[in-house]
Design a protein around this motif. Structure first.
Motif, PDB file in Angstrom:
ATOM      1  N   ASN A 125       2.578  -1.349   4.575  1.00  0.00           N
ATOM      2  CA  ASN A 125       2.200   0.053   4.384  1.00  0.00           C
ATOM      3  C   ASN A 125       3.457   0.857   4.081  1.00  0.00           C
ATOM      4  O   ASN A 125       4.200   1.255   4.978  1.00  0.00           O
ATOM      5  N   ALA A 126       3.696   1.062   2.786  1.00  0.00           N
ATOM      6  CA  ALA A 126       4.877   1.799   2.325  1.00  0.00           C
ATOM      7  C   ALA A 126       4.538   3.243   1.990  1.00  0.00           C
ATOM      8  O   ALA A 126       5.284   3.903   1.266  1.00  0.00           O
ATOM      9  N   SER A 127       3.436   3.747   2.509  1.00  0.00           N
ATOM     10  CA  SER A 127       3.039   5.118   2.180  1.00  0.00           C
ATOM     11  C   SER A 127       3.906   6.120   2.928  1.00  0.00           C
ATOM     12  O   SER A 127       4.599   5.793   3.900  1.00  0.00           O
ATOM     13  N   ARG A 139      -3.002   9.914  -4.720  1.00  0.00           N
ATOM     14  CA  ARG A 139      -3.643   8.735  -5.303  1.00  0.00           C
ATOM     15  C   ARG A 139      -3.196   7.561  -4.442  1.00  0.00           C
ATOM     16  O   ARG A 139      -2.015   7.436  -4.135  1.00  0.00           O
ATOM     17  N   TYR A 140      -4.132   6.717  -4.042  1.00  0.00           N
ATOM     18  CA  TYR A 140      -3.816   5.623  -3.128  1.00  0.00           C
ATOM     19  C   TYR A 140      -3.710   4.323  -3.914  1.00  0.00           C
ATOM     20  O   TYR A 140      -4.588   4.000  -4.730  1.00  0.00           O
ATOM     21  N   LEU A 141      -2.634   3.582  -3.647  1.00  0.00           N
ATOM     22  CA  LEU A 141      -2.235   2.497  -4.545  1.00  0.00           C
ATOM     23  C   LEU A 141      -2.153   1.148  -3.839  1.00  0.00           C
ATOM     24  O   LEU A 141      -1.772   1.065  -2.662  1.00  0.00           O
ATOM     25  N   LEU A 192       0.840  -1.198   0.000  1.00  0.00           N
ATOM     26  CA  LEU A 192       0.000   0.000   0.000  1.00  0.00           C
ATOM     27  C   LEU A 192       0.871   1.241   0.000  1.00  0.00           C
ATOM     28  O   LEU A 192       1.910   1.289   0.668  1.00  0.00           O
ATOM     29  N   SER A 193       0.448   2.264  -0.745  1.00  0.00           N
ATOM     30  CA  SER A 193       1.244   3.494  -0.785  1.00  0.00           C
ATOM     31  C   SER A 193       0.381   4.665  -1.223  1.00  0.00           C
ATOM     32  O   SER A 193      -0.790   4.503  -1.592  1.00  0.00           O
TER      33      SER A 193
END
Length: 596
Positions: A276-278, A248-250, A183-184
């Motif tokens: 969770n790499a955001s 933008r959520y990926l 997730l990022s």
């Protein structure tokens, strides 16, 4: 180490056919995350493995929902490729920096010599533009981890990727299939432009502020509470600094319209390795129609716990088991904690299948408890101090006085609760009654009507490696000033720190983090795992990152068993960049000349 003799140069890249044009022609996503049209598939995955791996960092584009975005990637892909290792092996990873600026790679959650940790200015000098660095270390653990840049704000631009380490023997977590779910968040704005806007106005990206209509209809807070928040110059809707207004959520580099899809056969036990790499986003994870069984946290096996939803903070990892039995698609929902957007994927028996995507739920509002006020309506500590925690001396449910709303403004600036804090601009507020909130659902999930994971639900699957009673205690305050967008530990920003936080090699320390701000902070310590003090004794959950709730506390026991200099910071990228970072030193006892 850096080898100037082999440092690459721009003309070498062009002569070798690896210039920017060639890089742009390479796939924008790694094979394990690529899609065909708007249906993304996952396999067979291309993995980087073996004893020798080469990573080349370069600028490129990545496609999100059919649109190109500037990015920084590795080996022509953003997110970066999956690295798969095995516990017990030794690995050499050569990182080539094709950027025109310094870069680095940090191996998040991996236990290794501090010189290999990858933090410029702390553990090594960084990788200069056109240079290279070889990381070499033994792999001493198993689990789900990730890697990312620790230079500037490159992490925000796509310089991150997953790591899977298989156990040396049989995996105690049985599954028929697995999917990495990275997730990022990504923005068309340059990260330095985002930071400039935050410095101008802390709530710049908050488009979900309370309105007069909300007040009149009763959807927002009552007028008295609105006035109280106004007197404190705080905004209860300011849950996240950077929001869906620019992000933008990926999922694995794919936007919601791309519909990343992970396949399964009905009846299979499917392992989802969540990362969770955001840069700035906590995600609330649920899969309508499926139960989530949590089996690993931050790469460490935990006793299985069954929930319907969990929040994964920035830099955390969770491994889940799901068992879809029906021949249909399921939506993987990764809703942002402030409900300003959503990352979305699909689990399905066949490509091209979709399931209903739920609407975003109403955005959460901060409460007096999030300001460190306890429970203003039911007593200052109600619900925040369990008998178990009272017995451990963490809180006193009968000792905290009730507080009238009218007292809030001056109480939030009363330093009596933290007499050691300096009176600096980075200490905008001090929570007068912070409580341990590790047994509560994360912010905004208390009233969702189903089972939500809390930290107290987690128990280590094995006895902790060190069960000694800590020999000393340390309290660290998480402080900030939203108006000036300044963040720090104990009111001192990194650039003003005069000495690191010292530990003696081998000592056992109990660390309590006190969040004096109205925002959650995922705090990460490099090179170590620690045990959360949540009442589970020698089966306390072991983590490398803990999310400290607004106005709350979190306590962990640490064995300082890794000699060297280590970064200690909030993993909200812009909080770290604005000063919430220090250095932890672990040294041998000078008197004994050996480990304690």
């Amino acid at each position: 180490m850096i080898d100037p003799k082999t440092a690459i140069r721009r003309r070498d890249l062009l002569a070798g056919g690896v210039g920017l044009t060639s890089l742009a022609a390479l796939p924008a996503l790694p094979a394990w995350a690529q899609g065909h049209g708007l249906s993304a598939h996952t396999g067979p995955r291309a993995e980087l493995t073996g004893p020798d791996i080469t990573l080349t960092i370069a600028r490129q584009h990545m496609m999100i929902d059919g649109k190109p975005y500037h990015a920084i990637g590795i080996n022509g892909s953003a997110p970066a490729p999956l690295i798969r290792l095995r516990e017990g092996q030794r690995v050499r990873i050569t990182v080539v920096n094709a950027l025109d600026e310094e870069s680095s790679i940090h191996w998040h959650g991996l236990l290794l010599p501090f010189q290999m940790d990858g933090v410029p200015g702390i553990s090594f000098p960084g990788i200069p533009a056109g240079g290279r660095f070889t990381y070499e270390f033994p792999v001493v653990q198993a689990g789900t981890y990730w890697y990312h840049s620790h230079s500037g704000l490159q992490e925000q631009e796509g310089l991150y990727g997953p790591i899977v380490i298989d156990p040396a023997g049989a995996d105690p977590i049985a599954s028929d299939r697995e999917h990495v779910v990275l997730l990022s968040d990504h923005s068309p704005l340059h990260p330095h432009a985002i930071f400039r806007r935050l410095k101008m106005q802390g709530g710049y990206f908050n488009y979900q502020k309370q309105t007069l209509a909300g007040l009149l209809t009763g959807k927002d807070q009552p007028l008295r509470e609105r006035l109280d928040w106004g007197r404190m110059r705080m905004d209860p809707s300011d849950v996240s600094d950077v929001t869906g207004a620019t992000y933008r959520y990926l999922v694995n580099g794919h936007g919601p319209a791309d519909n990343w899809t992970g396949l399964f056969t009905p009846g299979e036990r499917v392992r989802l390795r969540l990362v969770n790499a955001s840069a700035m986003t906590n995600f609330n994870i649920r899969i309508p129609g499926l139960t989530l069984t949590v089996v690993q946290a931050d790469g460490q096996d935990v006793r299985p716990v069954t929930v319907d939803e969990l929040q994964i903070a920035v830099a955390e990892t969770y491994d889940l088991i799901v068992t879809p039995t029906e021949d249909r698609a399921y939506t993987l929902v990764a809703e942002t904690w402030d409900r300003s957007g959503m990352a979305r994927g699909t689990l399905a028996p066949r490509m091209g299948m979709v399931a209903p995507v739920p609407a975003l739920r109403p955005r959460p509002l901060a409460t007096m408890k999030d300001m460190g006020m306890g429970d203003m309506e039911h007593g200052a500590m109600a619900g925040g101090c369990s008998p178990e925690h009272a017995a451990m001396g963490h809180c006193r449910p009968d000792a905290a006085p009730r507080m009238d709303h009218g007292q809030m403004s001056h109480k939030m600036r009363d330093f009596a609760n933290a007499p050691g804090l300096p009176r600096t601009p980075v200490v905008q507020t001090v929570a007068p009654m912070p409580v341990d909130r590790t047994g509560e659902p994360p912010q905004g999930l208390a009233d969702v009507g189903h089972r939500v994971l809390t930290y107290r639900d987690l128990m280590s699957a094995k006895v902790n490696p060190d069960t000694r009673t800590p020999s000393r205690a340390l309290t660290i305050h998480l402080t900030g000033n939203m108006e000036r967008y300044m963040w720090a530990f104990d009111g001192v920003k990194l650039n003003a720190v005069t000495a690191p936080i010292p530990f003696r090699l081998g000592e056992r320390v109990r660390v309590t983090l006190v969040n004096d701000t109205m925002m959650a902070h995922p705090i990460h310590l490099h090179g170590h795992f620690f045990e959360l003090v949540t009442g589970h004794g020698d089966h306390a959950p072991r983590k490398h990152t803990v999310n400290v709730a607004p106005g709350g506390t979190a306590t962990f026991d640490l064995t300082a068993d890794a000699e060297g200099d280590w970064a200690f910071h909030c993993h909200m990228l812009y909080h770290m960049h604005a000063g919430m970072m220090q250095v932890v030193t672990v040294r041998r006892d000078a008197d004994k000349g050996a480990a304690v």
